[in-house]
Design a protein around this motif. Structure first.
Motif, mmCIF file in Angstrom:
data_model
loop_
_atom_site.group_PDB
_atom_site.id
_atom_site.type_symbol
_atom_site.label_atom_id
_atom_site.label_comp_id
_atom_site.label_asym_id
_atom_site.label_seq_id
_atom_site.Cartn_x
_atom_site.Cartn_y
_atom_site.Cartn_z
ATOM 1 N N GLY A 140 57.751 32.443 48.391
ATOM 2 C CA GLY A 140 59.033 32.511 47.710
ATOM 3 C C GLY A 140 59.778 33.823 47.860
ATOM 4 N N MET A 141 59.256 34.735 48.660
ATOM 5 C CA MET A 141 59.916 36.027 48.885
ATOM 6 C C MET A 141 59.381 36.626 50.177
ATOM 7 S SD MET A 141 57.986 38.400 46.016
ATOM 8 C CE MET A 141 58.194 37.158 44.729
ATOM 9 N N PRO A 142 60.126 37.515 50.816
ATOM 10 C CA PRO A 142 59.644 38.141 52.050
ATOM 11 C C PRO A 142 58.465 39.070 51.768
ATOM 12 C CG PRO A 142 61.730 39.102 51.370
ATOM 13 C CD PRO A 142 61.504 37.921 50.484
ATOM 14 N N PRO A 143 57.653 39.352 52.781
ATOM 15 C CA PRO A 143 56.439 40.150 52.573
ATOM 16 C C PRO A 143 56.689 41.548 52.021
ATOM 17 C CG PRO A 143 56.854 39.778 54.916
ATOM 18 C CD PRO A 143 57.750 38.861 54.169
ATOM 19 N N GLY A 144 57.776 42.188 52.437
ATOM 20 C CA GLY A 144 58.059 43.530 51.929
ATOM 21 C C GLY A 144 58.293 43.535 50.428
ATOM 22 N N ARG A 145 59.050 42.564 49.969
ATOM 23 C CA ARG A 145 59.318 42.478 48.527
ATOM 24 C C ARG A 145 58.049 42.103 47.769
ATOM 25 N NH1 ARG A 145 63.482 38.322 45.475
ATOM 26 N NH2 ARG A 145 63.325 39.269 43.405
ATOM 27 N N TYR A 146 57.253 41.202 48.340
ATOM 28 C CA TYR A 146 55.984 40.799 47.721
ATOM 29 C C TYR A 146 55.090 42.020 47.514
ATOM 30 C CZ TYR A 146 51.567 38.228 47.139
ATOM 31 O OH TYR A 146 50.365 37.736 46.668
ATOM 32 N N ARG A 147 54.990 42.853 48.544
ATOM 33 C CA ARG A 147 54.168 44.064 48.435
ATOM 34 C C ARG A 147 54.716 44.995 47.360
ATOM 35 N NH1 ARG A 147 52.790 47.350 53.802
ATOM 36 N NH2 ARG A 147 50.658 46.534 53.519
ATOM 37 N N LYS A 148 56.015 45.164 47.326
ATOM 38 C CA LYS A 148 56.630 46.082 46.372
ATOM 39 C C LYS A 148 56.408 45.632 44.935
ATOM 40 C CE LYS A 148 61.035 48.376 45.355
ATOM 41 N NZ LYS A 148 62.460 48.502 45.758
ATOM 42 N N ILE A 149 56.497 44.325 44.695
ATOM 43 C CA ILE A 149 56.385 43.805 43.330
ATOM 44 C C ILE A 149 54.941 43.751 42.852
ATOM 45 C CG2 ILE A 149 56.681 41.724 41.908
ATOM 46 C CD1 ILE A 149 59.232 41.154 43.468
ATOM 47 N N PHE A 150 54.032 43.300 43.733
ATOM 48 C CA PHE A 150 52.682 42.980 43.268
ATOM 49 C C PHE A 150 51.616 44.011 43.607
ATOM 50 C CE2 PHE A 150 54.684 38.723 43.624
ATOM 51 C CZ PHE A 150 54.577 38.362 42.289
ATOM 52 N N ALA A 151 51.872 44.918 44.521
ATOM 53 C CA ALA A 151 50.832 45.869 44.925
ATOM 54 C C ALA A 151 50.394 46.751 43.760
ATOM 55 C CB ALA A 151 51.319 46.730 46.085
ATOM 56 N N ALA A 152 51.345 47.226 42.963
ATOM 57 C CA ALA A 152 50.992 48.080 41.822
ATOM 58 C C ALA A 152 50.151 47.310 40.814
ATOM 59 C CB ALA A 152 52.260 48.610 41.160
ATOM 60 N N HIS A 153 50.509 46.046 40.592
ATOM 61 C CA HIS A 153 49.746 45.216 39.661
ATOM 62 C C HIS A 153 48.327 44.998 40.168
ATOM 63 C CE1 HIS A 153 48.660 41.924 36.979
ATOM 64 N NE2 HIS A 153 48.284 41.250 38.052
ATOM 65 N N ALA A 154 48.190 44.757 41.480
ATOM 66 C CA ALA A 154 46.870 44.524 42.056
ATOM 67 C C ALA A 154 45.995 45.760 41.917
ATOM 68 C CB ALA A 154 47.011 44.139 43.528
ATOM 69 N N HIS A 155 46.550 46.922 42.216
ATOM 70 C CA HIS A 155 45.806 48.176 42.090
ATOM 71 C C HIS A 155 45.420 48.421 40.637
ATOM 72 C CE1 HIS A 155 45.123 52.554 42.009
ATOM 73 N NE2 HIS A 155 44.763 52.397 43.278
ATOM 74 N N HIS A 156 46.336 48.124 39.738
ATOM 75 C CA HIS A 156 46.107 48.305 38.302
ATOM 76 C C HIS A 156 44.967 47.411 37.824
ATOM 77 C CE1 HIS A 156 47.216 48.933 34.059
ATOM 78 N NE2 HIS A 156 47.075 47.629 33.907
ATOM 79 N N SER A 157 44.932 46.163 38.280
ATOM 80 C CA SER A 157 43.928 45.212 37.801
ATOM 81 C C SER A 157 42.540 45.555 38.301
ATOM 82 C CB SER A 157 44.292 43.791 38.250
ATOM 83 O OG SER A 157 44.234 43.679 39.651
ATOM 84 N N ILE A 158 42.451 46.233 39.455
ATOM 85 C CA ILE A 158 41.141 46.586 39.997
ATOM 86 C C ILE A 158 40.565 47.812 39.311
ATOM 87 C CG2 ILE A 158 39.984 47.503 42.045
ATOM 88 C CD1 ILE A 158 41.664 45.716 43.732
ATOM 89 N N PHE A 159 41.404 48.830 39.088
ATOM 90 C CA PHE A 159 40.873 50.118 38.667
ATOM 91 C C PHE A 159 40.953 50.386 37.170
ATOM 92 C CE2 PHE A 159 41.953 50.750 43.155
ATOM 93 C CZ PHE A 159 40.716 51.167 43.614
ATOM 94 N N GLU A 160 41.750 49.611 36.450
ATOM 95 C CA GLU A 160 41.839 49.866 35.025
ATOM 96 C C GLU A 160 40.645 49.265 34.309
ATOM 97 O OE1 GLU A 160 44.421 47.607 32.346
ATOM 98 O OE2 GLU A 160 45.335 49.525 31.857
ATOM 99 N N GLN A 161 40.027 50.021 33.434
ATOM 100 C CA GLN A 161 38.937 49.535 32.606
ATOM 101 C C GLN A 161 39.460 49.367 31.186
ATOM 102 O OE1 GLN A 161 35.910 48.785 33.848
ATOM 103 N NE2 GLN A 161 36.728 49.345 35.861
ATOM 104 N N GLY A 162 39.081 48.273 30.533
ATOM 105 C CA GLY A 162 39.554 48.037 29.179
ATOM 106 C C GLY A 162 38.537 47.265 28.392
ATOM 107 N N ASP A 163 38.963 46.771 27.236
ATOM 108 C CA ASP A 163 38.078 46.003 26.375
ATOM 109 C C ASP A 163 37.766 44.664 27.022
ATOM 110 O OD1 ASP A 163 38.113 43.785 23.923
ATOM 111 O OD2 ASP A 163 36.894 45.574 23.560
ATOM 112 N N ASP A 164 36.472 44.384 27.264
ATOM 113 C CA ASP A 164 36.075 43.178 27.985
ATOM 114 C C ASP A 164 36.495 41.915 27.261
ATOM 115 O OD1 ASP A 164 34.981 44.666 29.981
ATOM 116 O OD2 ASP A 164 32.928 44.581 29.200
#
Length: 300
Positions: free
Chosen positions: A97-121
């Motif tokens: 639903g969007m070009p690859p450049g925009r996909y990377r811009k929108i979701f890359a930060a979220h992906a990095h955040h979900s991997i490295f952030e530790q929180g309440d299980d």
């Protein structure tokens, strides 16, 4: 070899060589069929042709590279066997639903955040499960498992569902990610529940399952892949259950079960009618009724 095993063998071959140049002739030869016959067989079982399957898998791989690598889009295009960045962009936009450049811009930060952030299980588990629309957790020990969505291990699209053990448990403990619905519109039909499954460190077994119950809650048809268990760590592959929905059917249950430790990912489920030439996988054993009581003394 059954049709399902042939398809699984061919998908395993494609998964192993996804980053290489593959042709229909190569895959058909590996499966032991002519390209024409194998093309028809694959499309009937999986619901798409070989070219579409490879394109979607490579686009999924490209999406992961966009999120979790710094590779240039043009390099990703060629790595995923597109003729140009333009053709890659068109195909990617059609699927995501969007070009690859925009996909990377929108979701890359979220992906990095979900991997490295530790929180309440417990909070993360509640958020993950609440986002899994239509599915719920059940089984003998649901408190020892969790379900949710995963954005890093995906077969097609941008997310998959998962079921995993989170605490030690007794032998034979299991849980299922499942849903139930009325059988009415499917009565008299032969239905196939299929999808793609990937596993990691499954100690006892996992598999798809489907059950058809009557109005009096008797089990009319049932299959939990007990005779073709998925164990250990396996790559994405296609599995299917085929059951009839008799006249007295009231409810249908479908899902994936996990017995013991491990994790299973599922993606691209389909629930569809098939013709009578497709054999059922019903596990119910039919017993011949005796004419009279037998061995009442327990001496025989």
């Amino acid at each position: 070899m059954s049709t399902q095993l042939i398809i699984q063998k061919s998908i395993a071959y494609m998964e192993q060589h996804l980053e290489e140049q593959l042709t229909l002739a190569d895959i058909a030869s590996h499966a032991g069929f002519s390209p024409y016959h194998f093309h028809r067989l694959f499309r009937k079982e999986v619901g798409m042709n070989i070219a579409d399957y490879l394109r979607k898998r490579r686009l999924c791989y490209a999406a992961q590279l966009l999120l979790y690598s710094e590779a240039a889009i043009i390099d990703i295009s060629f790595h995923c066997h597109f003729e140009s960045q333009e053709s890659f962009t068109r195909a990617f936009k059609k699927l995501y639903g969007m070009p690859p450049g925009r996909y990377r811009k929108i979701f890359a930060a979220h992906a990095h955040h979900s991997i490295f952030e530790q929180g309440d299980d417990s909070m993360q588990q509640q958020q993950s499960q609440s986002a899994l629309k239509g599915w719920f957790l059940s089984g003998s020990h649901p408190q020892d498992y969790e379900i949710g969505i995963d954005r890093t291990t995906v077969h097609q699209g941008s997310t998959s569902g998962y079921l995993k053990a989170v605490t030690p448990m007794d032998m034979g403990a299991f849980a299922t990610m499942m849903q139930q619905f009325k059988a009415g519109k499917f009565v008299g039909k032969r239905m196939r529940f299929s999808g793609f499954v990937k596993t990691e460190n499954v100690k006892e077994y996992c598999g798809l399952w489907m059950r058809v119950d009557s109005h009096s809650e008797d089990v009319l048809q049932f299959d939990n892949m007990n005779d073709r268990r998925i164990v250990g760590s396996t790559n994405w592959n296609h599995y299917a259950i085929v059951l009839d929905v008799p006249e007295d059917s009231a409810t249908i249950s479908i899902g994936v079960l996990l017995m013991g430790a491990g994790q299973v990912w599922v993606d691209s489920f389909r629930f569809e009618e098939v013709d009578r030439s497709v054999p059922t996988t019903n596990l119910e054993v039919q017993y011949e009724m005796l004419e009279e009581p037998a061995n009442l003394s327990f001496e025989e």
